[in-house]
Design a protein around this motif. Structure first.
Motif, short mmCIF file in Angstrom:
data_model
loop_
_atom_site.label_atom_id
_atom_site.label_comp_id
_atom_site.label_asym_id
_atom_site.label_seq_id
_atom_site.Cartn_x
_atom_site.Cartn_y
_atom_site.Cartn_z
N GLN A 1 0.82 -1.22 0.00
CA GLN A 1 0.00 0.00 0.00
C GLN A 1 0.86 1.26 0.00
N ASP A 2 0.27 2.36 -0.54
CA ASP A 2 0.88 3.68 -0.47
C ASP A 2 0.13 4.50 0.58
N ILE A 3 0.84 4.97 1.59
CA ILE A 3 0.22 5.71 2.70
C ILE A 3 0.82 7.11 2.74
N LEU A 4 -0.04 8.11 2.84
CA LEU A 4 0.42 9.48 2.93
C LEU A 4 1.46 9.59 4.04
N LYS A 5 2.61 10.20 3.75
CA LYS A 5 3.73 10.21 4.70
C LYS A 5 3.31 10.81 6.04
N SER A 6 2.60 11.94 6.00
CA SER A 6 2.20 12.58 7.26
C SER A 6 1.29 11.66 8.06
N LYS A 7 0.40 10.94 7.36
CA LYS A 7 -0.50 10.00 8.03
C LYS A 7 0.29 8.82 8.60
#
Length: 817
Positions: free
Chosen positions: A222-228
């Motif tokens: 998966q790709d997860i928003l870095k800040s998240k």
């Protein structure tokens, strides 16, 4: 190799194309692409409309660069915009730019950033050179790099770098920043479970933080928003960087698409279609199945379920793989409308309106262009969305004047352009209204459109009873200047509030009052730029011109005589709100006008609060009169039905009838009985009396007789020529000159009226005079001959736009100037 030439148009009032030679390295250029070309002493962005093997005039200059990888404008859209320019007498370039995302031509600088650290073997020598120039100082503007690298093929090479994934752009505009939005993401490698075993120090870390291992294992690939990612794992950036070095995950940059989200609110529950709805759908169905053009006028009373007919027809159109455009007259309708259509379309729906950011508009435009959108919803600008395979255009509340663009060229009417666009696409047009324009209903009666009547409300809910209150004789409540309400209206409001029901109050004027006046000398503050009084706004204690925006602090004493007896004349929404709270202090009031809806989501916020019952009374201007559907509203009050009747415009009675009928339709839309109270000093006026009985047919017949007697649409076509000049005598003389030039050649084809002063004789410090043309329906039924003579006699004058002088032509004006 033989030279190639292109014809280019610009977003300028110049009614011609310009020839340019295409250098061989830019030969990929196609019609519909933007190009950078020399124009006079500057470089301008234009759109290629034709490719040819010889120039239109000798010694053309060279195209400097091609700005797009693919054409942004299709051949069919080219044809539409060409027709718009010819019909509404604008330049082709001005019409063509309607079909482009607004941010493009408004860019003042565009910055370039790197996506890769080093060039590779896929780049040519010239591409590598440009990459290294950017790498020396990334984040600067295109203009900066073009100056360092040179003009030749710069944009072409830069677009190739972007296409190959070496750079991305950020565009900055005067009004806002509109650019492709990129964000940093963390990609978790799918072989994370095996890779982690190779790093003892990381396994030791996982023993202390087992939740990290669980988090990573649950999100493989998966790709997860870095800040998240950092927030949810409570991991430090250095630890993340270390994991990336180990290959357990990667930090990647991805483009993020901006979408507008709408919260759910109360929606009408329609169990089954009524007989009238079923009949309407069946009438439209054959044209959808045959993919044959037709225009249907759905004349349905308020609450008859016209929107559900649109939805059912939309389902059939989408099932055939077609796309659709839903036009609405006001931004205020967007949240409710989008929610209902989104249930049918899902996420493949796009929204366009003026309160959106340039970035949001850009993202939605690209989604349409790339074929990811099935349905577009919005006001008139949505009509030019780049949809393929168009099958349906809905024009809801087709009578609304906001479908006409009046501020800038071309002065097009989206309703009429929608019909032409549908004909080009063999699509179906649904025009819907409880109060159709006289022109549309006349066309339907004369078989130009197919007429569908829907005379009953859903579930046979009764039309609200309308009572006209004669304010000349009615008992009034309130103090002094704030005696704005009849006792009967206040009693009715209190009765509804005691039953926990809701009320809508309409006053078609914003501000606190129309104007201030000194009671001692009669002085009224006038805008120095326009011939109208300044409107008093209690919020901020200011006087403001609603035409040019001129604002000054409100006077506490008269600047003319020094008197302190300042009184307020007229009734704006702010003043009504204050007076209402004095009479009914316990009422929870929401005010909705241009002053309270300046924010980006302010329309939706106000309407949602009212729908959720957080207010008892919604007070507003005409934006609350149309299309809104609230189940708990059982009383509608019109504070002053006279506003607008005294305007010297032949459409004034029609607008008042439409407004009163539409706002009355907001009451009693479920099983609760609705009621409408209309306060007026023009009790006997036919527009008000026909609105009282919801009698559109009666009003149509009466108004049609007036139009026929005085030769106004739909019996004749109108064209208005508006002359603006800073000097009064220059304005008058220029208008006389135009009238004189046109009278003889148009004698057979049109009646030339004027010159005459405009209804507002000065605006933005420019005097306004008009010449009106009434076209002869026998000798020039389409207006082509008259327009040809106009361009022949005034063509050069129409292309000259100076700060202190301008000549504007309005074909089929919706309001008289």
């Amino acid at each position: 190799m033989k030279d190639i030439f292109v014809e280019v148009v610009f977003n300028l009032p110049i009614n011609q194309t310009f020839s340019y030679r295409v250098p061989q390295e830019l030969s990929r250029v196609q019609p519909g692409m933007r190009v950078l070309v020399p124009f006079g002493n500057q470089f301008l962005t234009g759109v290629v409309v034709m490719k040819r093997d010889r120039p239109g005039f000798p010694n053309p200059k060279d195209v400097v660069d091609v700005l797009d990888e693919l054409p942004l404008i299709t051949e069919k859209m080219m044809q539409l915009t060409r027709w718009v320019s010819e019909y509404y007498l604008s330049s082709w370039g001005q019409a063509l730019f309607l079909a482009l995302p607004r941010g493009i031509e408004e860019a003042v600088k565009e910055k370039v950033f790197l996506l890769k650290d080093l060039p590779d073997d896929t780049l040519t020598q010239r591409q590598r050179e440009l990459f290294l120039v950017i790498a020396e100082n990334p984040g600067n503007t295109k203009a900066y790099y073009r100056k360092k690298f040179g003009y030749s093929s710069f944009y072409n090479l830069l677009n190739i770098l972007k296409k190959k994934g070496f750079v991305y752009f950020e565009q900055e505009y005067i009004e806002a920043q509109a650019r492709e939005l990129f964000r940093q993401f963390v990609h978790i490698n799918e072989d994370y479970p095996q890779l982690k075993e190779k790093f003892p120090d990381f396994l030791k870390y996982l023993k202390r933080r087992p939740e990290i291992d669980a988090y990573m294992s649950e999100r493989l690939g998966q790709d997860i928003l870095k800040s998240k990612f950092l927030e949810e794992t409570r991991m430090s950036p250095p630890t993340l960087a270390k994991m990336c070095r180990y290959g357990l995950c990667q930090q990647i940059t991805k483009k993020v698409e901006r979408r507008i989200h709408f919260e759910d609110v109360e929606e009408p529950k329609i169990v089954k279609l009524t007989d009238e709805q079923t009949a309407a759908i069946k009438a439209v169905e054959p044209n959808i199945e045959k993919e044959a053009f037709a225009t249907f006028l759905i004349h349905g009373v308020t609450g008859s379920g016209k929107t559900q007919v649109y939805i059912e027809v939309l389902k059939k159109v989408l099932a055939r793989g077609k796309t659709a455009i839903i036009l609405i007259p006001e931004i205020a309708l967007t949240p409710q409308t989008v929610r209902r259509f989104k249930k049918v379309v899902g996420d493949e729906i796009a929204i366009f309106h003026s309160k959106m950011s340039l970035g949001e508009r850009l993202d939605y435009w690209h989604a349409c262009y790339e074929g990811r959108i099935q349905c577009v919803v919005g006001p008139r600008s949505a009509l030019f969305a780049p949809l393929d395979n168009l099958g349906l255009i809905v024009v809801d509340e087709e009578h609304e004047h906001t479908y006409k663009q009046t501020e800038i060229n071309p002065h097009y009417n989206a309703r009429d352009v929608a019909i032409y666009w549908a004909r080009m696409n063999n699509a179906v047009v649904l025009l819907g209204s409880a109060t159709p324009s006289l022109e549309s209903y006349y066309n339907a009666l004369n078989k130009k459109y197919a007429l569908i009547e829907m005379k009953k409300r859903i579930d046979d809910v009764q039309m609200p009873a309308v009572e006209i209150i004669d304010m000349r004789r009615a008992k009034k409540v309130g103090q002094g200047e704030l005696r704005l309400f009849s006792q009967l209206l206040i009693d009715k409001i209190n009765e509804r509030l005691s039953k926990k029901e809701q009320v809508i109050l309409l006053q078609n004027r914003r501000g606190f009052s129309a104007f201030e006046q000194c009671s001692e000398c009669g002085f009224i503050p006038i805008c120095p730029n326009c011939d109208i009084s300044l409107t008093y706004h209690a919020h901020g204690e200011k006087l403001q011109c609603h035409l040019c925006g001129y604002t000054i602090p409100a006077y506490q004493f008269c600047p003319n005589c020094g008197g302190r007896q300042i009184v307020y004349k007229g009734t704006g929404t702010q003043r009504i709100e204050k007076a209402l709270l004095e009479v009914i202090p316990h009422a929870r009031v929401l005010r909705m006008d241009r002053d309270t809806t300046r924010g980006k989501r302010s329309h939706e916020t106000i309407l949602q609060a009212f729908a959720e019952g957080r207010a008892d009374i919604l007070l507003g201007t005409q934006m609350i009169a149309k299309g809104l559907d609230f189940g708990r509203v059982t009383l509608v009050g019109v504070i002053s039905a006279d506003v607008g009747l005294s305007i010297p415009d032949f459409r004034a009675p029609e607008r008042i009838f439409q407004l009163l009928t539409q706002v009355a339709g907001r009451a009693g839309r479920r099983q609760k009985v609705g009621e409408v109270m209309v306060q007026t000093y023009s009790y006997s006026h036919y527009a008000i009396q026909f609105a009282r009985t919801h009698d559109y047919a009666g009003f149509f017949k009466e108004e049609l007789n007036h139009r026929k007697n005085f030769r106004y649409p739909p019996f004749v076509r109108l064209i208005q020529i508006l002359v603006l000049h800073k000097d009064f005598m220059e304005t008058v003389n220029k208008t006389r000159e135009i009238a004189h030039k046109l009278k003889a050649p148009l004698a057979k084809y049109a009646q030339v009226l004027g010159p005459a002063p405009g209804i507002i004789q000065r605006m933005n410090n420019l005097h306004r005079w008009v010449v009106t043309l009434k076209l002869n329906p026998q000798t020039d039924p389409t207006g082509k001959i008259t327009k040809s003579i106009l361009l022949q006699k005034l063509g050069s004058a129409l292309e000259k736009k100076k700060k202190n002088q301008q000549i504007l032509v309005d074909v089929d004006p919706i309001t008289l100037n």
